[in-house]
Design an enzyme around this catalytic site. Structure first.
Site, PDB file in Angstrom:
ATOM      1  N   ASN A  90       0.815  -1.561   0.542  1.00  0.00           N
ATOM      2  CA  ASN A  90       0.487  -0.118  -0.415  1.00  0.00           C
ATOM      3  C   ASN A  90       0.769   1.242  -0.385  1.00  0.00           C
ATOM      4  OD1 ASN A  90       0.568  -0.844   2.662  1.00  0.00           O
ATOM      5  ND2 ASN A  90      -1.209   0.775   3.478  1.00  0.00           N
ATOM      6  N   GLU A  94       8.085   2.170  14.843  1.00  0.00           N
ATOM      7  CA  GLU A  94       8.129   2.383  13.554  1.00  0.00           C
ATOM      8  C   GLU A  94       8.390   4.020  13.821  1.00  0.00           C
ATOM      9  OE1 GLU A  94       7.093   1.273   9.959  1.00  0.00           O
ATOM     10  OE2 GLU A  94       8.912   0.116  10.254  1.00  0.00           O
ATOM     11  N   CYS A 153      -3.040   0.721   7.405  1.00  0.00           N
ATOM     12  CA  CYS A 153      -3.879  -0.391   7.910  1.00  0.00           C
ATOM     13  C   CYS A 153      -4.512  -0.105   9.607  1.00  0.00           C
ATOM     14  CB  CYS A 153      -2.090  -0.584   8.481  1.00  0.00           C
ATOM     15  SG  CYS A 153      -0.885   0.352   8.612  1.00  0.00           S
ATOM     16  N   GLU A 177       4.304  -4.544  11.756  1.00  0.00           N
ATOM     17  CA  GLU A 177       3.582  -3.546  11.761  1.00  0.00           C
ATOM     18  C   GLU A 177       2.412  -4.347  10.941  1.00  0.00           C
ATOM     19  OE1 GLU A 177       3.115  -0.705  12.671  1.00  0.00           O
ATOM     20  OE2 GLU A 177       5.497  -0.508  13.010  1.00  0.00           O
TER      21      GLU A 177
END
Ligand code: NAD
Length: 485
Positions: free
Chosen positions: A154, A459, A285, A251
């Protein structure tokens, strides 16, 4: 015939584009037309071997440089990336189908931010001095070694940069495997890092499906795996990493709540819900796909939301006036449409959308369901497409309990004018990344990641440094060492 976005070769290893045509073909399709724009090959064991060997060599050279020098390379890479933003954005649009209007501001631009931010931190990575009453100790922050990054489709160049920038700042090398659906832009990041002065092999890109990712996760010489992907893939990669006792960052997916109280600025809340459900055609997400609206403002919310969806401009994503693109692949489109059918079968009220459009490519309408209840499939599973579910609620305690009733915990948001309530509710929501009166803003300064099944580690922000470095403790004796015999 040369394909529209064909790179020089499939992989970028040890400073060069390389090919091994023995690898299975990976066709790359433009989601707005379905046309092939590039054809790559999956990495063979020979390519992987070259990637790991050159990564190890480059990492030794890189870790021996000062933080200031490493930082300078990353910051130079950020500048090159910004200078090439349009070209990179056009490539990202071809690869993902996301509107150029979005990729110009959200993809390489956010990658450049990460390179700049971690480039700035590289020189400040110090340990601490620990006085011990005469003797003392100190700590040294050391790199992990060669890290592997595995990406989703994505936000391809953003994902590659969010992993590479902190990894490289800490003195690691990285081997990056993009998603097989969107393999192109990570190659550009590799080019840019080389141009900025990174040693050959420091950031290698290898292409392939899950089996190439699995080969990296199983390689003894890889110190860490950072994955962006779905929960089922996360489980497999985490298990492989556990076998080798490797560090991980995961993630993963989400089904995040976006809660709108009746005192909220409704237009603002609708903006948040639009951003958190339809930006990138819903393929994000952290999206707030469970929109809980307090019952007294439900009809107003739905009416204005529907009116504002008239502002959707669907069309060729390369046209900068277009703000709604196709889904990334036919498989993804079919998956999302099957969730729409399930929603209807289970009794949710379709307010708008729900259909594939007549145009070529993998377009579907932005879709809103109301009267959704907690047990419905569309309220429980990650759809990863432009499908918003609106649920009603009456009071604060109830909505917190229902918002938390999910295996995921990536993100959450609260819209309210009551400051006390905003912080109280956020404090009780089980999510790693949260917003008050906005949605999906993820500046590089702010740690990003999930709790529960949505992830492990973070992150961005200083937090990412913790996940790409390890501490060495050094005890320094100033006197004689006493032994019993
Ligand atoms: P995916 O899990 O199918 O694939 C992700 C990556 O893992 C791909 O590169 C794939 O080739 C690789 N892979 C697959 N099997 C593997 C294995 N056994 N070993 C090693 N690697 C393997 O996910 P996707 O469909 O590409 O992306 C969508 C998913 O990613 C959604 O669930 C979304 O929520 C999640 N996502 C999470 C974040 C985040 O930051 N939390 C960001 C973007 C996407």
């Amino acid at each position: 015939m040369t394909l529209r976005a064909q790179p020089n070769a499939s992989h970028f290893v040890d400073g060069f584009y390389i090919e091994d045509a023995a690898g299975s073909p990976i066709p790359v399709l433009y989601p707005a037309t379905g046309q092939e724009i590039a054809r790559l090959h999956e990495a063979t064991p020979a390519i992987l071997e070259q990637a790991v060997a050159s990564g190890m060599r480059a990492q030794r050279d890189w870790a021996a440089r000062s933080g200031t020098e490493r930082g300078r390379v990353l910051r130079r890479a950020a500048e090159i990336m910004r200078a090439r933003n349009r070209e990179l954005s056009e490539l990202e649009t071809l690869d993902t189908g996301k509107p150029l209007q979005e990729t110009l501001v959200a993809d390489a631009a956010s990658g450049a931010d990460a390179l700049e931010y971690f480039g700035g931190i590289a020189a400040a990575l110090t340990g601490e001095h620990i006085p011990l009453g005469g003797d003392f100790a100190y700590t040294v922050r050391e790199p992990l070694g060669v890290c592997a990054g595995i990406g989703a489709w994505n936000y391809p160049i953003q994902i590659a940069s969010w992993k590479a920038a902190p990894a490289l700042a800490c003195g690691n090398a990285m081997i990056f495997k993009p998603s097989e659906t969107t393999p192109l832009s990570a190659l550009k990041l590799a080019e840019i890092l080389m141009e900025a002065g990174a040693p050959a092999g420091l950031f290698n890109v290898v292409q392939g499906t899950g089996s190439v990712g699995a080969a990296l996760a199983g390689d003894e010489r890889i110190a860490k795996i950072s994955l962006t992907g779905s929960v089922p893939t996360g489980r497999k990669v985490y298990a492989a990493a556990a076998d080798g006792l490797k560090h991980v960052t995961m993630e993963l997916g989400g089904k995040s709540p976006l809660i709108v109280f009746d005192d909220a600025d409704v237009e603002n809340a609708i903006s948040g819900a639009i951003l958190g459900n339809f930006y990138s055609s819903g393929q994000i997400c952290s999206n707030g796909t469970r929109v809980f609206v307090q019952r007294s403002i439900k009809e107003k919310f739905l009416t204005r939301l529907t009116e504002r969806l008239a502002g959707v401009v669907m069309g060729d994503p390369m046209d900068e006036t277009v703000n709604f693109g196709p889904l990334v692949s036919e498989t993804q489109l079919e998956k999302v449409l099957s969730y729409v059918k399930t929603g209807q079968d289970e009794g949710a009220r379709l307010i708008t959308g729900g259909n594939r459009t007549g145009r070529e490519g993998w377009f579907m309408e932005p879709t809103v369901f109301a009267d959704v209840t907690d047990g419905m499939t569309i309220a429980r599973e990650e759809i990863f497409g432009p499908v918003m579910t609106v649920l009603d609620f009456d009071d604060e305690d109830e909505v917190i309990e229902r918002a938390n009733d999910t295996e995921f915990g990536l993100a959450a948001a609260v819209f309210t004018a009551d400051l006390g309530r905003a912080h109280r509710v956020i404090g009780k929501l089980q999510a790693g990344t949260t917003w008050i009166n906005t949605y999906n803003l993820t500046p590089v300064e702010m740690p990003f990641g999930g709790v529960k099944k949505s992830g492990v580690g973070r992150e961005n922000g200083w937090a990412a440094i913790e996940h790409y470095s390890q501490m060495k403790s050094v005890y320094v004796a100033l006197g004689k060492t006493e032994a019993p015999y």
